[in-house]
Design an enzyme around this catalytic site. Structure first.
Site, PDB file in Angstrom:
ATOM      1  N   GLU A  79      30.082 -20.054   2.146  1.00  0.00           N
ATOM      2  CA  GLU A  79      28.706 -20.440   1.775  1.00  0.00           C
ATOM      3  C   GLU A  79      28.191 -21.508   2.734  1.00  0.00           C
ATOM      4  O   GLU A  79      27.042 -21.473   3.154  1.00  0.00           O
ATOM      5  CB  GLU A  79      28.659 -20.953   0.332  1.00  0.00           C
ATOM      6  CG  GLU A  79      28.983 -19.891  -0.710  1.00  0.00           C
ATOM      7  CD  GLU A  79      28.114 -18.653  -0.599  1.00  0.00           C
ATOM      8  OE1 GLU A  79      26.913 -18.776  -0.296  1.00  0.00           O
ATOM      9  OE2 GLU A  79      28.648 -17.547  -0.794  1.00  0.00           O
TER      10      GLU A  79
ATOM     11  N   TRP B 222      26.949 -19.838   5.657  1.00  0.00           N
ATOM     12  CA  TRP B 222      25.586 -19.273   5.567  1.00  0.00           C
ATOM     13  C   TRP B 222      24.551 -20.312   5.971  1.00  0.00           C
ATOM     14  O   TRP B 222      23.525 -20.000   6.572  1.00  0.00           O
ATOM     15  CB  TRP B 222      25.295 -18.774   4.149  1.00  0.00           C
ATOM     16  CG  TRP B 222      25.869 -17.410   3.922  1.00  0.00           C
ATOM     17  CD1 TRP B 222      26.946 -17.096   3.165  1.00  0.00           C
ATOM     18  CD2 TRP B 222      25.401 -16.176   4.498  1.00  0.00           C
ATOM     19  NE1 TRP B 222      27.177 -15.747   3.228  1.00  0.00           N
ATOM     20  CE2 TRP B 222      26.251 -15.159   4.035  1.00  0.00           C
ATOM     21  CE3 TRP B 222      24.362 -15.850   5.358  1.00  0.00           C
ATOM     22  CZ2 TRP B 222      26.092 -13.829   4.400  1.00  0.00           C
ATOM     23  CZ3 TRP B 222      24.194 -14.523   5.726  1.00  0.00           C
ATOM     24  CH2 TRP B 222      25.048 -13.523   5.247  1.00  0.00           C
TER      25      TRP B 222
ATOM     26  N   TRP C   8       0.120  -8.369  -0.915  1.00  0.00           N
ATOM     27  CA  TRP C   8       0.349  -9.506  -1.824  1.00  0.00           C
ATOM     28  C   TRP C   8      -0.855  -9.725  -2.718  1.00  0.00           C
ATOM     29  O   TRP C   8      -1.995  -9.513  -2.312  1.00  0.00           O
ATOM     30  CB  TRP C   8       0.620 -10.795  -1.034  1.00  0.00           C
ATOM     31  CG  TRP C   8       1.827 -10.742  -0.142  1.00  0.00           C
ATOM     32  CD1 TRP C   8       1.828 -10.782   1.222  1.00  0.00           C
ATOM     33  CD2 TRP C   8       3.206 -10.649  -0.541  1.00  0.00           C
ATOM     34  NE1 TRP C   8       3.127 -10.721   1.694  1.00  0.00           N
ATOM     35  CE2 TRP C   8       3.985 -10.634   0.634  1.00  0.00           C
ATOM     36  CE3 TRP C   8       3.849 -10.573  -1.767  1.00  0.00           C
ATOM     37  CZ2 TRP C   8       5.366 -10.548   0.628  1.00  0.00           C
ATOM     38  CZ3 TRP C   8       5.227 -10.487  -1.791  1.00  0.00           C
ATOM     39  CH2 TRP C   8       5.973 -10.476  -0.599  1.00  0.00           C
TER      40      TRP C   8
ATOM     41  N   ASN D 111      21.879 -21.852  -7.287  1.00  0.00           N
ATOM     42  CA  ASN D 111      21.580 -20.760  -6.348  1.00  0.00           C
ATOM     43  C   ASN D 111      21.251 -19.443  -7.047  1.00  0.00           C
ATOM     44  O   ASN D 111      20.310 -18.747  -6.668  1.00  0.00           O
ATOM     45  CB  ASN D 111      22.763 -20.568  -5.388  1.00  0.00           C
ATOM     46  CG  ASN D 111      22.510 -19.430  -4.405  1.00  0.00           C
ATOM     47  OD1 ASN D 111      21.542 -19.462  -3.645  1.00  0.00           O
ATOM     48  ND2 ASN D 111      23.346 -18.408  -4.451  1.00  0.00           N
TER      49      ASN D 111
ATOM     50  N   TRP E 237       5.723 -14.711  -0.533  1.00  0.00           N
ATOM     51  CA  TRP E 237       6.902 -15.593  -0.533  1.00  0.00           C
ATOM     52  C   TRP E 237       6.573 -16.977   0.026  1.00  0.00           C
ATOM     53  O   TRP E 237       7.213 -17.972  -0.330  1.00  0.00           O
ATOM     54  CB  TRP E 237       8.074 -14.965   0.228  1.00  0.00           C
ATOM     55  CG  TRP E 237       7.874 -14.703   1.699  1.00  0.00           C
ATOM     56  CD1 TRP E 237       7.504 -13.528   2.267  1.00  0.00           C
ATOM     57  CD2 TRP E 237       8.031 -15.627   2.801  1.00  0.00           C
ATOM     58  NE1 TRP E 237       7.411 -13.650   3.640  1.00  0.00           N
ATOM     59  CE2 TRP E 237       7.740 -14.932   3.984  1.00  0.00           C
ATOM     60  CE3 TRP E 237       8.386 -16.965   2.885  1.00  0.00           C
ATOM     61  CZ2 TRP E 237       7.793 -15.520   5.248  1.00  0.00           C
ATOM     62  CZ3 TRP E 237       8.440 -17.568   4.152  1.00  0.00           C
ATOM     63  CH2 TRP E 237       8.142 -16.838   5.303  1.00  0.00           C
TER      64      TRP E 237
ATOM     65  N   TRP F 163      13.961 -17.432   1.036  1.00  0.00           N
ATOM     66  CA  TRP F 163      12.764 -16.710   0.577  1.00  0.00           C
ATOM     67  C   TRP F 163      12.625 -15.365   1.269  1.00  0.00           C
ATOM     68  O   TRP F 163      12.291 -14.358   0.643  1.00  0.00           O
ATOM     69  CB  TRP F 163      11.509 -17.581   0.751  1.00  0.00           C
ATOM     70  CG  TRP F 163      11.384 -18.530  -0.393  1.00  0.00           C
ATOM     71  CD1 TRP F 163      11.815 -19.827  -0.441  1.00  0.00           C
ATOM     72  CD2 TRP F 163      10.871 -18.238  -1.700  1.00  0.00           C
ATOM     73  NE1 TRP F 163      11.586 -20.348  -1.698  1.00  0.00           N
ATOM     74  CE2 TRP F 163      11.003 -19.407  -2.486  1.00  0.00           C
ATOM     75  CE3 TRP F 163      10.310 -17.102  -2.290  1.00  0.00           C
ATOM     76  CZ2 TRP F 163      10.597 -19.470  -3.823  1.00  0.00           C
ATOM     77  CZ3 TRP F 163       9.903 -17.160  -3.622  1.00  0.00           C
ATOM     78  CH2 TRP F 163      10.046 -18.328  -4.369  1.00  0.00           C
TER      79      TRP F 163
HETATM   80  C1  LIG Z   1      14.769 -18.809  -2.450  1.00  0.00           C
HETATM   81  C2  LIG Z   1      15.870 -19.726  -1.982  1.00  0.00           C
HETATM   82  C3  LIG Z   1      15.555 -20.960  -1.415  1.00  0.00           C
HETATM   83  C4  LIG Z   1      16.570 -21.820  -1.006  1.00  0.00           C
HETATM   84  N1  LIG Z   1      16.215 -23.036  -0.448  1.00  0.00           N
HETATM   85  C5  LIG Z   1      17.186 -23.875  -0.024  1.00  0.00           C
HETATM   86  C6  LIG Z   1      16.853 -25.140   0.555  1.00  0.00           C
HETATM   87  O1  LIG Z   1      15.686 -25.498   0.708  1.00  0.00           O
HETATM   88  N2  LIG Z   1      17.878 -25.954   0.929  1.00  0.00           N
HETATM   89  C7  LIG Z   1      19.187 -25.592   0.800  1.00  0.00           C
HETATM   90  O2  LIG Z   1      20.073 -26.384   1.165  1.00  0.00           O
HETATM   91  N3  LIG Z   1      19.523 -24.383   0.294  1.00  0.00           N
HETATM   92  C8  LIG Z   1      18.582 -23.518  -0.139  1.00  0.00           C
HETATM   93  N4  LIG Z   1      18.933 -22.320  -0.663  1.00  0.00           N
HETATM   94  C9  LIG Z   1      20.352 -21.896  -0.633  1.00  0.00           C
HETATM   95  C10 LIG Z   1      21.187 -22.264  -1.871  1.00  0.00           C
HETATM   96  O3  LIG Z   1      20.512 -21.911  -3.042  1.00  0.00           O
HETATM   97  C11 LIG Z   1      21.540 -23.744  -1.917  1.00  0.00           C
HETATM   98  O4  LIG Z   1      22.078 -24.165  -0.679  1.00  0.00           O
HETATM   99  C12 LIG Z   1      22.581 -24.025  -3.004  1.00  0.00           C
HETATM  100  O5  LIG Z   1      22.112 -23.614  -4.247  1.00  0.00           O
HETATM  101  C13 LIG Z   1      22.871 -25.521  -3.011  1.00  0.00           C
HETATM  102  O6  LIG Z   1      23.686 -25.828  -4.099  1.00  0.00           O
HETATM  103  P1  LIG Z   1      25.187 -26.320  -3.923  1.00  0.00           P
HETATM  104  O7  LIG Z   1      25.250 -27.390  -2.885  1.00  0.00           O
HETATM  105  O8  LIG Z   1      25.660 -26.667  -5.285  1.00  0.00           O
HETATM  106  O9  LIG Z   1      25.865 -24.997  -3.396  1.00  0.00           O
HETATM  107  P2  LIG Z   1      27.404 -24.621  -3.210  1.00  0.00           P
HETATM  108  O10 LIG Z   1      27.599 -23.281  -3.820  1.00  0.00           O
HETATM  109  O11 LIG Z   1      28.296 -25.693  -3.667  1.00  0.00           O
HETATM  110  O12 LIG Z   1      27.528 -24.403  -1.634  1.00  0.00           O
HETATM  111  C14 LIG Z   1      27.912 -25.439  -0.722  1.00  0.00           C
HETATM  112  C15 LIG Z   1      26.913 -25.510   0.413  1.00  0.00           C
HETATM  113  O13 LIG Z   1      26.836 -24.264   1.106  1.00  0.00           O
HETATM  114  C16 LIG Z   1      25.488 -24.006   1.528  1.00  0.00           C
HETATM  115  N5  LIG Z   1      24.989 -22.817   0.826  1.00  0.00           N
HETATM  116  C17 LIG Z   1      25.354 -22.346  -0.391  1.00  0.00           C
HETATM  117  N6  LIG Z   1      24.687 -21.217  -0.680  1.00  0.00           N
HETATM  118  C18 LIG Z   1      23.878 -20.974   0.377  1.00  0.00           C
HETATM  119  C19 LIG Z   1      22.918 -19.952   0.690  1.00  0.00           C
HETATM  120  N7  LIG Z   1      22.691 -18.930  -0.135  1.00  0.00           N
HETATM  121  N8  LIG Z   1      22.245 -20.027   1.850  1.00  0.00           N
HETATM  122  C20 LIG Z   1      22.490 -21.038   2.710  1.00  0.00           C
HETATM  123  N9  LIG Z   1      23.378 -22.034   2.487  1.00  0.00           N
HETATM  124  C21 LIG Z   1      24.046 -21.998   1.334  1.00  0.00           C
HETATM  125  C22 LIG Z   1      24.664 -25.220   1.105  1.00  0.00           C
HETATM  126  O14 LIG Z   1      24.585 -26.102   2.184  1.00  0.00           O
HETATM  127  C23 LIG Z   1      25.482 -25.784  -0.052  1.00  0.00           C
HETATM  128  O15 LIG Z   1      25.245 -27.152  -0.263  1.00  0.00           O
HETATM  129  C24 LIG Z   1      17.930 -21.433  -1.115  1.00  0.00           C
HETATM  130  C25 LIG Z   1      18.235 -20.189  -1.682  1.00  0.00           C
HETATM  131  C26 LIG Z   1      17.226 -19.353  -2.128  1.00  0.00           C
HETATM  132  C27 LIG Z   1      17.579 -18.026  -2.743  1.00  0.00           C
END
Ligand SMILES: Cc1cc2nc3c(=O)[nH]c(=O)nc-3n(C[C@H](O)[C@H](O)[C@H](O)COP(=O)(O)OP(=O)(O)OC[C@H]3O[C@@H](n4cnc5c(N)ncnc54)[C@H](O)[C@@H]3O)c2cc1C
Length: 340
Positions: A136, A139, A167, A202, A220, A243
């Site tokens: 993750e 990503w 849209w 997430n 979006w 998005w």
């Molecule tokens: C519509 C949408 C908008 C989002 N906007 C943002 C945003 O503005 N900033 C942001 O940091 N993340 C964003 N995310 C990705 C993701 O939702 C968050 O990074 C995640 O929920 C952060 O929570 P966590 O640190 O507890 O995640 P954990 O599951 O603990 O993951 C650890 C780290 O991995 C990275 N990560 C995890 N999931 C993703 C993912 N799907 N995509 C990219 N990196 C990821 C993050 O840096 C996160 O802190 C978005 C996802 C969606 C679907």
């Protein structure tokens, strides 16, 4: 950084890894003697006071490097075991919540990488969870590479065929979504969590985003702008990629025709309704099988739970089946544009 790649696994090719560099030691900074005689940070008045709209954040977050380190340590001790299976459950504490710390540079991906490797080294049974967690983080790196190479994706569909998508511009429905008043509990819970804490799980981000672009057919970019204004982890690359992934217009995108059913998503990922009960307390007395679809409850059950649809909790602002059909019809325009 190159993480374990879902992309290569999906295509069946062996996953290639480059070693991840160790975190660099803290730099030695020689402070000039005059530092400390200048202005005090508190005097800059950077924090909101009248009103202090950020007050609710204080219970959830400890900004700063020490706060980031503490959160990583707490996650390694408490949330990592089970992460692979439970990271989709917004009712459980199995995600790290490191995203604001990562965004603001209070902790680095390399520090996280090294700490997780150390933990896996000490307890091999954590290898699967650790690998998933690091993928993750990978990503995040991917999204940052993506926006570096394709900066126009901040504003434009990565897949140009999506320029043809019809849209809708519905300010009232957009407002209902922003305020967590759509009548779909998992969506409303997520939007309220975002407003209260500056964070959203997430899984729920995917559900609310899908609801905006597919059920409401709102561009979006409107959702991206709201997240940008309200998320503490608002991050250009991750937000835009998240998005565009949801809309189907991105480089690595969910197929447009895969439309999340908010009731099913709620039942699957918040099976006891704990997450919804926390953020939509007006629904708390509904039984588990109806908490994700109060509009399916009989008048007797609603009355017993103290729920009056349209008064204590909104009626759904769209009908799920019709909204789904309309979204798919809109997608036909994209298909035509892609074929021409
Ligand atoms: C519509 C949408 C908008 C989002 N906007 C943002 C945003 O503005 N900033 C942001 O940091 N993340 C964003 N995310 C990705 C993701 O939702 C968050 O990074 C995640 O929920 C952060 O929570 P966590 O640190 O507890 O995640 P954990 O599951 O603990 O993951 C650890 C780290 O991995 C990275 N990560 C995890 N999931 C993703 C993912 N799907 N995509 C990219 N990196 C990821 C993050 O840096 C996160 O802190 C978005 C996802 C969606 C679907």
């Amino acid at each position: 950084m190159v993480g374990p790649s879902r992309r290569t696994r999906r295509s069946g090719a062996p996953a290639a890894r480059l070693p991840v560099a160790a975190p660099a030691p803290s730099p030695r900074i020689e402070l000039a003697r005059t530092v400390g005689l200048g202005e005090r940070l508190d005097d800059w008045g950077l924090l909101p006071t009248k009103p202090n709209w950020a007050q609710g954040f204080e219970a959830t977050w400890t900004p700063g490097e020490a706060g980031g380190r503490d959160r990583l340590a707490a996650f390694l001790d408490g949330g990592l075991a089970g992460y692979a299976a439970l990271r989709n459950r917004p009712d459980l504490p199995n995600v790290s919540r490191l995203s604001p710390h990562l965004h603001w540079g209070e902790i680095s991906p390399r520090q996280i990488w090294a700490a997780v490797q150390l933990r896996i080294g000490a307890a091999a049974k954590l290898a699967k969870d650790g690998d998933k967690f690091l993928s993750e983080v990978g990503w995040r790196e991917f999204n940052h590479h993506l926006i570096y190479h394709f900066p126009t994706m901040q504003e434009r569909n990565w897949k140009p065929a999506f320029d043809a998508y019809p849209w809708r511009n519905d300010a009232q429905q957009l407002r209902a979504w922003q305020r967590g008043r759509t009548g779909f509990p998992i969506v409303d819970a997520g939007m309220r969590e975002l407003w209260a804490t500056g964070y959203m799980h997430n899984r729920v981000r995917m559900v609310v985003a899908s609801f905006l672009v597919k059920h409401l057919r709102i561009d979006w970019r409107e959702g991206e702008a709201w997240f940008w204004d309200t998320l503490l982890d608002a991050d250009l690359a991750n937000n835009v990629a998240g998005w565009q992934w949801t809309a189907g217009s991105g480089a690595d995108a969910a197929p447009y025709f895969r439309i999340f059913n908010p009731m099913e998503q709620g039942r699957k990922f918040d099976p006891d309704g704990r997450y919804v009960r926390r953020w939509c307390p007006e629904l708390a007395q509904l039984p588990n099988d109806l908490i994700h679809a109060p509009f399916e409850a009989s008048p007797t059950i609603l009355a017993a739970a103290g729920v009056e649809l349209g008064r204590t909790y909104p009626q759904p602002i769209v009908a799920h089946a019709e909204a789904r059909q309309a979204a798919l019809a809109g997608y036909e325009a994209v298909k035509r544009a892609a074929a021409s």
